[in-house]
Design a protein around this motif. Sequence first.
Motif, PDB file in Angstrom:
ATOM      1  N   MET A 230       0.828  -1.217   0.000  1.00  0.00           N
ATOM      2  CA  MET A 230       0.000   0.000   0.000  1.00  0.00           C
ATOM      3  C   MET A 230       0.859   1.263   0.000  1.00  0.00           C
ATOM      4  N   ARG A 231       2.041   1.193   0.581  1.00  0.00           N
ATOM      5  CA  ARG A 231       2.890   2.375   0.692  1.00  0.00           C
ATOM      6  C   ARG A 231       3.301   2.933  -0.666  1.00  0.00           C
ATOM      7  N   SER A 232       3.279   2.098  -1.688  1.00  0.00           N
ATOM      8  CA  SER A 232       3.639   2.559  -3.033  1.00  0.00           C
ATOM      9  C   SER A 232       2.447   3.131  -3.779  1.00  0.00           C
ATOM     10  N   CYS A 233       1.254   3.104  -3.149  1.00  0.00           N
ATOM     11  CA  CYS A 233       0.021   3.443  -3.860  1.00  0.00           C
ATOM     12  C   CYS A 233      -0.545   4.815  -3.529  1.00  0.00           C
ATOM     13  N   SER A 234       0.084   5.528  -2.606  1.00  0.00           N
ATOM     14  CA  SER A 234      -0.533   6.758  -2.091  1.00  0.00           C
ATOM     15  C   SER A 234      -0.775   7.802  -3.178  1.00  0.00           C
ATOM     16  N   ASN A 235       0.133   7.920  -4.152  1.00  0.00           N
ATOM     17  CA  ASN A 235      -0.024   8.925  -5.210  1.00  0.00           C
ATOM     18  C   ASN A 235      -0.263   8.284  -6.579  1.00  0.00           C
ATOM     19  N   ALA A 236      -0.827   7.076  -6.566  1.00  0.00           N
ATOM     20  CA  ALA A 236      -0.992   6.336  -7.814  1.00  0.00           C
ATOM     21  C   ALA A 236      -2.117   6.900  -8.668  1.00  0.00           C
ATOM     22  N   MET A 237      -1.911   6.891  -9.984  1.00  0.00           N
ATOM     23  CA  MET A 237      -2.951   7.257 -10.935  1.00  0.00           C
ATOM     24  C   MET A 237      -3.878   6.066 -11.186  1.00  0.00           C
ATOM     25  N   ALA A 238      -3.296   4.869 -11.151  1.00  0.00           N
ATOM     26  CA  ALA A 238      -4.070   3.649 -11.392  1.00  0.00           C
ATOM     27  C   ALA A 238      -3.360   2.480 -10.715  1.00  0.00           C
ATOM     28  N   ILE A 239      -4.154   1.524 -10.203  1.00  0.00           N
ATOM     29  CA  ILE A 239      -3.610   0.320  -9.573  1.00  0.00           C
ATOM     30  C   ILE A 239      -4.365  -0.878 -10.113  1.00  0.00           C
ATOM     31  N   VAL A 240      -3.646  -1.755 -10.803  1.00  0.00           N
ATOM     32  CA  VAL A 240      -4.245  -2.963 -11.358  1.00  0.00           C
ATOM     33  C   VAL A 240      -3.706  -4.171 -10.611  1.00  0.00           C
ATOM     34  N   MET A 241      -4.603  -4.997 -10.120  1.00  0.00           N
ATOM     35  CA  MET A 241      -4.233  -6.206  -9.370  1.00  0.00           C
ATOM     36  C   MET A 241      -4.473  -7.435 -10.238  1.00  0.00           C
TER      37      MET A 241
ATOM     38  N   THR B  23       0.674   2.641 -11.307  1.00  0.00           N
ATOM     39  CA  THR B  23       1.103   3.679 -12.251  1.00  0.00           C
ATOM     40  C   THR B  23       1.155   5.022 -11.543  1.00  0.00           C
ATOM     41  N   THR B  24       2.324   5.629 -11.527  1.00  0.00           N
ATOM     42  CA  THR B  24       2.509   6.935 -10.900  1.00  0.00           C
ATOM     43  C   THR B  24       2.926   7.955 -11.961  1.00  0.00           C
ATOM     44  N   GLU B  25       2.966   9.200 -11.558  1.00  0.00           N
ATOM     45  CA  GLU B  25       3.330  10.281 -12.489  1.00  0.00           C
ATOM     46  C   GLU B  25       4.412  11.135 -11.852  1.00  0.00           C
ATOM     47  N   ASP B  26       5.488  11.428 -12.613  1.00  0.00           N
ATOM     48  CA  ASP B  26       6.557  12.258 -12.067  1.00  0.00           C
ATOM     49  C   ASP B  26       6.220  13.742 -12.264  1.00  0.00           C
ATOM     50  N   HIS B  27       7.137  14.616 -11.849  1.00  0.00           N
ATOM     51  CA  HIS B  27       6.861  16.053 -11.883  1.00  0.00           C
ATOM     52  C   HIS B  27       6.772  16.612 -13.296  1.00  0.00           C
TER      53      HIS B  27
ATOM     54  N   SER C 167       4.246   9.136 -16.947  1.00  0.00           N
ATOM     55  CA  SER C 167       3.761   8.018 -16.133  1.00  0.00           C
ATOM     56  C   SER C 167       4.833   6.939 -16.025  1.00  0.00           C
ATOM     57  N   ARG C 168       4.817   6.266 -14.880  1.00  0.00           N
ATOM     58  CA  ARG C 168       5.822   5.223 -14.640  1.00  0.00           C
ATOM     59  C   ARG C 168       5.180   4.084 -13.863  1.00  0.00           C
ATOM     60  N   PRO C 169       5.226   2.852 -14.390  1.00  0.00           N
ATOM     61  CA  PRO C 169       4.634   1.720 -13.672  1.00  0.00           C
ATOM     62  C   PRO C 169       5.615   1.104 -12.660  1.00  0.00           C
ATOM     63  N   ILE C 170       5.082   0.754 -11.506  1.00  0.00           N
ATOM     64  CA  ILE C 170       5.836   0.035 -10.483  1.00  0.00           C
ATOM     65  C   ILE C 170       5.074  -1.250 -10.196  1.00  0.00           C
ATOM     66  N   VAL C 171       5.800  -2.370 -10.122  1.00  0.00           N
ATOM     67  CA  VAL C 171       5.147  -3.656  -9.862  1.00  0.00           C
ATOM     68  C   VAL C 171       5.511  -4.149  -8.468  1.00  0.00           C
ATOM     69  N   GLN C 172       4.490  -4.435  -7.674  1.00  0.00           N
ATOM     70  CA  GLN C 172       4.674  -5.011  -6.339  1.00  0.00           C
ATOM     71  C   GLN C 172       4.060  -6.407  -6.341  1.00  0.00           C
ATOM     72  N   ASN C 173       4.882  -7.414  -6.102  1.00  0.00           N
ATOM     73  CA  ASN C 173       4.403  -8.789  -6.045  1.00  0.00           C
ATOM     74  C   ASN C 173       4.266  -9.218  -4.588  1.00  0.00           C
ATOM     75  N   VAL C 174       3.042  -9.481  -4.167  1.00  0.00           N
ATOM     76  CA  VAL C 174       2.772  -9.897  -2.793  1.00  0.00           C
ATOM     77  C   VAL C 174       2.539 -11.401  -2.790  1.00  0.00           C
ATOM     78  N   PRO C 175       3.386 -12.173  -2.102  1.00  0.00           N
ATOM     79  CA  PRO C 175       3.238 -13.634  -2.112  1.00  0.00           C
ATOM     80  C   PRO C 175       1.900 -14.080  -1.515  1.00  0.00           C
ATOM     81  N   ILE C 176       1.297 -15.075  -2.140  1.00  0.00           N
ATOM     82  CA  ILE C 176       0.113 -15.724  -1.587  1.00  0.00           C
ATOM     83  C   ILE C 176       0.585 -16.879  -0.718  1.00  0.00           C
ATOM     84  N   VAL C 177       0.219 -16.864   0.545  1.00  0.00           N
ATOM     85  CA  VAL C 177       0.652 -17.927   1.458  1.00  0.00           C
ATOM     86  C   VAL C 177       0.053 -19.258   1.034  1.00  0.00           C
TER      87      VAL C 177
END
Length: 324
Positions: A94-105, A121-125, A129-139
């Motif tokens: 979630m910490r990477s999502c605070s200023n996100a333009m879009a979040i696809v799961m 997907t975030t936006e610089d100054h 736009s720049r995509p960041i991928v966060q992979n959260v393991p499924i237990v």
Amino acid sequence: MRLKAKIQRDLLFFKIAQAVEKIGKSCFIKFAPECVAFGAIHGLGDNDPSTGGGSIQCWSRLPKESLFSEYRIESTSNNEIYLEMKVEDLVLAMRSCSNAMAIVMRMTGRSADAYLSFTITTEDHLGNSRPIVQNVPIVKILTADGANNTSVFDEPMIPTPEVHIMLPQLDTLRHVAASYKSLADYVVISANLNGEMVLTTSDGIQQLNHYSNGDAGEGTISARYGMAEKALVETRFSKLHNPVLKDDEEEDHPHLERLRSRPREFASVLVRVSDLQKVLQSHYVKPLNVICSIVPSHAILFYVYLKDNTQDATLTYFIPESAI
């Protein structure tokens, strides 16, 4: 199986995980075609042999529209997917999502090495736009039978609550609970149908005073819990709202009987201060309101309304009476 969704920008999906973080290390998520359910039991998923009996429990069932603007799910099990996740990993994502333009799961990988993958997907100054991928393991990916055996989505079978009362501001209660934590392990939560609520520190020694209906006057607490060799601290709230829930409309409902004959008499329950603090973590979802329902000397429930005053958008906490 396939799962793809676009998360709403209010980040409620993550905030629910943040709210239940103190319940346990694991939470369980059920993705279904029309809704998403969350569940957690203290100790479950923490290498604890407990199956949830006597433990604080929380669950939530929300329509898909409350969490996602786009949503697609496919599976061979009635298009339902059951996952066990580490809450901490979801909160970190979630910490990477605070200023996100879009979040696809998306759900990616195979059963033994599966992830919830978040493309943020975030936006610089400069407006790029720049995509960041966060992979959260499924237990674990659970079968429907496996999920049912955890009981995380099931409301415990308890007697009907007698008192419903709207909580004061959660931030105020959080400060009260934090101060109580340094004084005692337990707190007595008492409320009546006259808009009054009392929180009293306790060492867990229960001392019952019995009152007839005629003896129960204004401010009477029907169950007193004494403290030995410690300061007794009491916090009182008044002019709170006593809501009427759907089930209260039955003719012989305990809530209506109490409202007619003894509205000023308090109903009380003894719980651990630490459990109350877990419930107050729900401030992260910025609820519209929170209703507390008391089953005297048995259990207490907290209904956290997320979107509107319907059962379709609530986060529910159950705390049993503490056994000393």
